[in-house]
Design an enzyme around this catalytic site. Structure first.
Site, PDB file in Angstrom:
ATOM      1  N   LYS A 174       1.150  -1.049   0.004  1.00 21.43           N
ATOM      2  CA  LYS A 174       0.187  -0.344  -0.040  1.00 21.43           C
ATOM      3  C   LYS A 174       1.277   1.047  -0.222  1.00 21.43           C
ATOM      4  O   LYS A 174       1.513   1.538   0.988  1.00 21.43           O
ATOM      5  CB  LYS A 174      -0.990   0.234   1.319  1.00 21.43           C
ATOM      6  CG  LYS A 174      -2.089   1.669   1.120  1.00 21.43           C
ATOM      7  CD  LYS A 174      -2.215   1.419   2.642  1.00 21.43           C
ATOM      8  CE  LYS A 174      -2.184   2.223   3.537  1.00 21.43           C
ATOM      9  NZ  LYS A 174      -2.010   3.896   3.081  1.00 21.43           N
ATOM     10  N   GLU A 249       9.515   1.330  10.986  1.00 25.44           N
ATOM     11  CA  GLU A 249      10.837   1.740  10.648  1.00 25.44           C
ATOM     12  C   GLU A 249       9.926   3.082  10.490  1.00 25.44           C
ATOM     13  O   GLU A 249       8.458   3.642   9.784  1.00 25.44           O
ATOM     14  CB  GLU A 249      11.081   2.372   9.090  1.00 25.44           C
ATOM     15  CG  GLU A 249      12.652   3.175   9.068  1.00 25.44           C
ATOM     16  CD  GLU A 249      12.530   4.111   8.657  1.00 25.44           C
ATOM     17  OE1 GLU A 249      12.452   5.062   9.343  1.00 25.44           O
ATOM     18  OE2 GLU A 249      12.157   4.270   7.637  1.00 25.44           O
ATOM     19  N   CYS A 283      12.619  10.984   7.999  1.00 24.73           N
ATOM     20  CA  CYS A 283      12.694  10.883   8.887  1.00 24.73           C
ATOM     21  C   CYS A 283      13.837  11.239   9.927  1.00 24.73           C
ATOM     22  O   CYS A 283      14.428  11.105  10.799  1.00 24.73           O
ATOM     23  CB  CYS A 283      12.117   8.998   9.553  1.00 24.73           C
ATOM     24  SG  CYS A 283      12.774   8.254   8.240  1.00 24.73           S
ATOM     25  N   GLU A 380       8.101  15.495  16.822  1.00 24.01           N
ATOM     26  CA  GLU A 380       8.743  14.610  15.072  1.00 24.01           C
ATOM     27  C   GLU A 380       8.000  16.503  14.572  1.00 24.01           C
ATOM     28  O   GLU A 380       6.779  15.417  14.476  1.00 24.01           O
ATOM     29  CB  GLU A 380       8.485  13.608  14.752  1.00 24.01           C
ATOM     30  CG  GLU A 380       9.011  13.578  13.110  1.00 24.01           C
ATOM     31  CD  GLU A 380       9.224  12.038  12.985  1.00 24.01           C
ATOM     32  OE1 GLU A 380       9.917  11.775  11.740  1.00 24.01           O
ATOM     33  OE2 GLU A 380       8.189  11.155  13.134  1.00 24.01           O
TER      34      GLU A 380
END
Length: 479
Positions: A174, A249, A283, A380
């Site tokens: 996906k 991850e 990231c 983040e």
């Protein structure tokens, strides 16, 4: 009217969702409609699983050299379609074209590397029992799944799909609803390369479609790249369904530590690039910077000078360094952090949205005088926003750098080799750069995080092995 292909790719064919439901994909630059993308529901995922189950046993039985040959052909097709793949990522998520082309190059090279690893699968032997020869076998899981993010659509696609199918699995992937276009096209290229129908399939959708994959009882492994909160949901769904193998991850808030003995101009240039690369939507971005107090004033000037060189603009322009945030939702999220930063500290540069460029653009921003507990320092952001702090001494730098739930990437700049090695060993991260900052990496080495930044590893010389299960076999030859 759709400008780009947005259907599902199931059992070797482009198909609309059985429900006929779609969602719109708009350009992050000008808002124009790019595609009406088919949204996969339960019956679409079930159809993909059924096709995968039918195709996978014969694929696993195919000699490794044949699987590797098809991977090499697929890599050739990536190269042949380089311009189209780069354009698909640029129009979908606003990635500057130069960066998109570099992503395709790495995807091609990584695929070649995986082809070689596909042919090198080995197990172990043991002769410790005189009457036995005992061995281990590496076998594929069967039907596996991957959910990838929108910031590196082509590159991360290969990180999961290529080792998984190289190992003999059938993959259902996906792509992100924010950047699904290249995923669909890569599935078609796999078919062109000769992979049997059902071995690589693409389903589209948002989190609800991802939940169908992570909770499916006949999918045996799932890999996810994305936010830590979403990773927790996937891990929970995997545990509640069939306890499928999970690889994650996840997010990061990467520290970058600069000592006074470092080449400050070099450190400032790489630090500026790290937190602005891909408009900060990375990231591993080094978004927490710690500069030794005795060098802080000089370093701040160098950093501001480096940031001022970046150009915001149309991502299709070769001179553009920063494109837009991927969409309005992400742009608004970053703007809220700008508000917090102005309240909690002060902006050395930036601090505002770049509305003069476009609705989803953010000016590269460096905040200082922030508390360690400010959300700008701890959370983040996924935008071009840097929190700059100062430190006294080596231990203070290590303590501050490790004061986070994340542990994906960390960096230290110092011309003292002994200090650099000490700090690199002390930093709690899956990857540490010494006098180099993210996004630098090497696909032949493993990548993954400590703490809340993930479970397992991608890339590296064990990438194919990670998509296999280990079986021990005892062979008695005397009785």
């Amino acid at each position: 009217m759709s400008l780009y292909e947005g259907r599902l790719f199931i059992n070797g064919e482009l198909k609309t969702a059985k429900s006929g439901e779609t969602f719109p994909l708009h350009s992050p630059v000008d808002g124009r409609l790019l595609a009406n993308v088919s949204r996969a529901a339960q019956e679409d995922v079930d159809a993909a699983v059924e096709a995968a189950e039918k195709a996978q046993p014969a694929w696993a039985a195919t000699p490794a050299k044949e699987r590797a040959r098809k991977l090499r052909k697929f890599a050739d097709l990536i190269e042949r379609n380089k311009a189209k793949l780069a354009n698909l990522d640029t129009v979908a998520m606003g990635k500057p074209l130069t960066g998109a082309l570099a992503d395709v190059d790495e995807a091609r090279d990584f695929t070649y590397f995986m082809a070689g690893l596909t042919e090198s699968g080995v197990g172990q032997t043991s002769l410790n029992s005189p009457e036995h020869v005992n061995i281990t076998l590496r076998e594929p899981f069967g039907v596996v799944a991957s959910i990838i993010p929108w910031n590196f659509p082509t590159n991360i696609w290969t990180h999961d799909v290529c080792p998984a199918i190289g190992a003999g699995n059938a993959m259902i992937l996906k792509g992100s609803e924010k950047a699904p276009l290249s995923s669909i096209f890569l599935g078609q290229l796999c078919h062109e390369a000769g992979f049997p129908p059902g071995i690589v399939q693409i389903v589209n959708g948002a989190g609800d479609t991802g939940a169908l994959l992570s909770s499916h009882m006949r999918i045996r492994k799932i890999s996810f790249t994305g936010s830590t909160n979403a990773g927790k949901s996937i891990m929970s769904a995997a545990a509640k369904s069939n306890i499928k193998d999970v690889s994650l991850e996840l997010g990061g808030k990467s520290p970058l530590v600069v000592f006074a003995d470092a080449d400050l101009e070099h450190a400032a240039r790489l630090a500026a690039f790290s937190f602005t690369f891909n408009s900060g939507q990375v990231c591993t971005a080094s978004t927490r910077l710690y500069i030794e107090k005795s060098a802080a004033d000089e370093f701040k000037k160098l950093l501001i000078h480096a940031v001022k060189k970046f150009n915001l603009g149309d991502p299709s322009n070769k001179d553009t360094d920063l494109g837009p945030q991927v969409d309005k939702v992400q742009s608004q999220k970053v703007r809220k952090f700008l508000d917090i930063g102005r309240k909690d500290g002060k902006a050395l540069i930036g601090g505002e949205a770049a509305t003069n460029v476009g609705p989803n653009y953010i000016n590269p921003t460096v905040f200082t005088d922030l508390g360690d507990d400010s959300d700008v320092s701890r959370l983040e952001i996924f935008g071009p926003v840097l929190a700059l702090h100062e430190f006294d001494g080596e231990q203070d730098a290590i303590t501050k750098a490790n004061d986070t739930n994340y542990g994906l990437y960390a960096t230290v700049f110092s011309n003292n080799v002994a200090r650099a090695l000490r700090v690199a060993r002390a930093l709690q991260a899956g990857t540490v750069g010494v006098n180099v900052a993210s996004p630098y990496g090497a696909y032949e080495l493993p990548f993954g995080g400590y703490k809340a930044s993930g479970i397992g590893r991608q890339k590296g010389n064990k990438a194919v092995e990670h998509w296999t299960q280990e079986k021990t076999v005892y062979l008695q030859h005397e009785w």
